[in-house]
Motif scaffolding. Structure first.
Motif, PDB file in Angstrom:
ATOM      1  N   UNK A 181      -3.697  15.920   3.710  1.00  0.00           N
ATOM      2  CA  UNK A 181      -4.029  17.044   2.842  1.00  0.00           C
ATOM      3  C   UNK A 181      -3.738  16.716   1.373  1.00  0.00           C
ATOM      4  N   UNK A 182      -2.568  16.121   1.115  1.00  0.00           N
ATOM      5  CA  UNK A 182      -2.227  15.741  -0.252  1.00  0.00           C
ATOM      6  C   UNK A 182      -3.191  14.701  -0.810  1.00  0.00           C
ATOM      7  N   UNK A 183      -3.615  13.780   0.036  1.00  0.00           N
ATOM      8  CA  UNK A 183      -4.595  12.778  -0.401  1.00  0.00           C
ATOM      9  C   UNK A 183      -5.931  13.440  -0.709  1.00  0.00           C
ATOM     10  N   UNK A 184      -6.342  14.360   0.125  1.00  0.00           N
ATOM     11  CA  UNK A 184      -7.603  15.072  -0.094  1.00  0.00           C
ATOM     12  C   UNK A 184      -7.556  15.887  -1.378  1.00  0.00           C
ATOM     13  N   UNK A 185      -6.413  16.477  -1.680  1.00  0.00           N
ATOM     14  CA  UNK A 185      -6.257  17.262  -2.902  1.00  0.00           C
ATOM     15  C   UNK A 185      -6.114  16.392  -4.150  1.00  0.00           C
ATOM     16  N   UNK A 186      -5.996  15.078  -3.960  1.00  0.00           N
ATOM     17  CA  UNK A 186      -5.917  14.164  -5.092  1.00  0.00           C
ATOM     18  C   UNK A 186      -4.548  14.088  -5.730  1.00  0.00           C
ATOM     19  N   UNK A 187      -3.495  14.280  -4.927  1.00  0.00           N
ATOM     20  CA  UNK A 187      -2.142  14.218  -5.466  1.00  0.00           C
ATOM     21  C   UNK A 187      -1.787  12.780  -5.875  1.00  0.00           C
ATOM     22  N   UNK A 188      -2.307  11.785  -5.153  1.00  0.00           N
ATOM     23  CA  UNK A 188      -2.106  10.401  -5.560  1.00  0.00           C
ATOM     24  C   UNK A 188      -3.432   9.672  -5.644  1.00  0.00           C
ATOM     25  N   UNK A 189      -3.422   8.624  -6.461  1.00  0.00           N
ATOM     26  CA  UNK A 189      -4.606   7.809  -6.688  1.00  0.00           C
ATOM     27  C   UNK A 189      -4.644   6.702  -5.635  1.00  0.00           C
ATOM     28  N   UNK A 190      -5.666   6.699  -4.798  1.00  0.00           N
ATOM     29  CA  UNK A 190      -5.750   5.726  -3.717  1.00  0.00           C
ATOM     30  C   UNK A 190      -5.817   4.290  -4.221  1.00  0.00           C
ATOM     31  N   UNK A 191      -6.494   4.073  -5.314  1.00  0.00           N
ATOM     32  CA  UNK A 191      -6.604   2.724  -5.857  1.00  0.00           C
ATOM     33  C   UNK A 191      -5.266   2.170  -6.314  1.00  0.00           C
ATOM     34  N   UNK A 192      -4.466   2.996  -6.929  1.00  0.00           N
ATOM     35  CA  UNK A 192      -3.169   2.559  -7.452  1.00  0.00           C
ATOM     36  C   UNK A 192      -2.106   2.424  -6.361  1.00  0.00           C
ATOM     37  N   UNK A 193      -2.199   3.214  -5.306  1.00  0.00           N
ATOM     38  CA  UNK A 193      -1.172   3.201  -4.262  1.00  0.00           C
ATOM     39  C   UNK A 193      -1.564   2.366  -3.050  1.00  0.00           C
ATOM     40  N   UNK A 194      -2.719   1.736  -3.083  1.00  0.00           N
ATOM     41  CA  UNK A 194      -3.202   0.964  -1.933  1.00  0.00           C
ATOM     42  C   UNK A 194      -2.269  -0.203  -1.595  1.00  0.00           C
ATOM     43  N   UNK A 195      -1.715  -0.865  -2.595  1.00  0.00           N
ATOM     44  CA  UNK A 195      -0.817  -1.999  -2.339  1.00  0.00           C
ATOM     45  C   UNK A 195       0.448  -1.545  -1.610  1.00  0.00           C
ATOM     46  N   UNK A 196       1.028  -0.435  -2.023  1.00  0.00           N
ATOM     47  CA  UNK A 196       2.234   0.085  -1.359  1.00  0.00           C
ATOM     48  C   UNK A 196       1.912   0.513   0.065  1.00  0.00           C
ATOM     49  N   UNK A 197       0.765   1.147   0.256  1.00  0.00           N
ATOM     50  CA  UNK A 197       0.354   1.569   1.595  1.00  0.00           C
ATOM     51  C   UNK A 197       0.162   0.358   2.497  1.00  0.00           C
ATOM     52  N   UNK A 198      -0.499  -0.672   1.983  1.00  0.00           N
ATOM     53  CA  UNK A 198      -0.752  -1.868   2.786  1.00  0.00           C
ATOM     54  C   UNK A 198       0.528  -2.587   3.171  1.00  0.00           C
ATOM     55  N   UNK A 199       1.516  -2.605   2.283  1.00  0.00           N
ATOM     56  CA  UNK A 199       2.773  -3.294   2.563  1.00  0.00           C
ATOM     57  C   UNK A 199       3.607  -2.569   3.618  1.00  0.00           C
ATOM     58  N   UNK A 200       3.512  -1.258   3.689  1.00  0.00           N
ATOM     59  CA  UNK A 200       4.359  -0.484   4.597  1.00  0.00           C
ATOM     60  C   UNK A 200       3.655   0.024   5.849  1.00  0.00           C
ATOM     61  N   UNK A 201       2.344  -0.110   5.897  1.00  0.00           N
ATOM     62  CA  UNK A 201       1.565   0.501   6.981  1.00  0.00           C
ATOM     63  C   UNK A 201       2.054   0.080   8.359  1.00  0.00           C
ATOM     64  N   UNK A 202       2.178  -1.197   8.624  1.00  0.00           N
ATOM     65  CA  UNK A 202       2.567  -1.650   9.958  1.00  0.00           C
ATOM     66  C   UNK A 202       4.000  -1.258  10.299  1.00  0.00           C
ATOM     67  N   UNK A 203       4.909  -1.404   9.359  1.00  0.00           N
ATOM     68  CA  UNK A 203       6.305  -1.051   9.630  1.00  0.00           C
ATOM     69  C   UNK A 203       6.468   0.431   9.911  1.00  0.00           C
ATOM     70  N   UNK A 204       5.815   1.276   9.134  1.00  0.00           N
ATOM     71  CA  UNK A 204       5.933   2.716   9.353  1.00  0.00           C
ATOM     72  C   UNK A 204       5.256   3.148  10.648  1.00  0.00           C
ATOM     73  N   UNK A 205       4.168   2.482  11.015  1.00  0.00           N
ATOM     74  CA  UNK A 205       3.489   2.827  12.264  1.00  0.00           C
ATOM     75  C   UNK A 205       4.407   2.583  13.454  1.00  0.00           C
ATOM     76  N   UNK A 206       5.074   1.428  13.485  1.00  0.00           N
ATOM     77  CA  UNK A 206       5.995   1.135  14.588  1.00  0.00           C
ATOM     78  C   UNK A 206       7.173   2.102  14.601  1.00  0.00           C
ATOM     79  N   UNK A 207       7.681   2.436  13.439  1.00  0.00           N
ATOM     80  CA  UNK A 207       8.806   3.374  13.365  1.00  0.00           C
ATOM     81  C   UNK A 207       8.392   4.742  13.888  1.00  0.00           C
ATOM     82  N   UNK A 208       7.191   5.189  13.543  1.00  0.00           N
ATOM     83  CA  UNK A 208       6.734   6.498  14.010  1.00  0.00           C
ATOM     84  C   UNK A 208       6.476   6.492  15.508  1.00  0.00           C
TER      85      UNK A 208
END
Length: 111
Positions: free
Chosen positions: A49-76
């Motif tokens: 929902x926050x992404x859809x509302x444009x709370x963060x810029x996908x282009x600027x935060x893509x690197x942080x998302x890519x670095x944490x995606x696998x680790x957070x998925x396993x934790x969840x």
């Protein structure tokens, strides 16, 4: 608008912590909602929902998302298995599997 990767991750972690704390302390109707919809599902929906509302810029935060995606998925997954199974055998088996995989990875790193 959030454009910094650190702020993006901080907001996601704060939101996850707040929802988990709310789930653990919920009473009445709110407790019934969390009985059917776990806090991690609500966290995922809130992030979408926050992404859809444009709370963060996908282009600027893509690197942080890519670095944490696998680790957070396993934790969840581990959290979900423990939360949904109430810490019983299935949740314990999933945790043991992931801990064994992490230990194998750690040993291979030293070889």
């Amino acid at each position: 608008m959030i454009t910094d990767g650190f702020t993006y991750v901080a907001v996601l972690l704060f939101m996850a912590g707040a929802l988990v704390t709310l789930e653990k302390t919920a009473r009445g109707t709110l407790a019934k909602i969390f009985k059917y919809v776990p806090s991690m599902v609500l966290c995922y929906l809130a992030a979408m929902l926050l992404c859809t509302l444009g709370v963060w810029d996908l282009g600027q935060t893509k690197a942080a998302y890519g670095a944490l995606k696998n680790n957070l998925t396993y934790a969840m997954i581990c959290y979900g298995a423990d939360g949904l199974c109430g810490g019983h055998a299935a949740g314990h088996a999933v945790r043991q599997h992931h801990e064994a995989a992490l230990n194998i990875d750690a040993r291979e790193a030293w070889i």
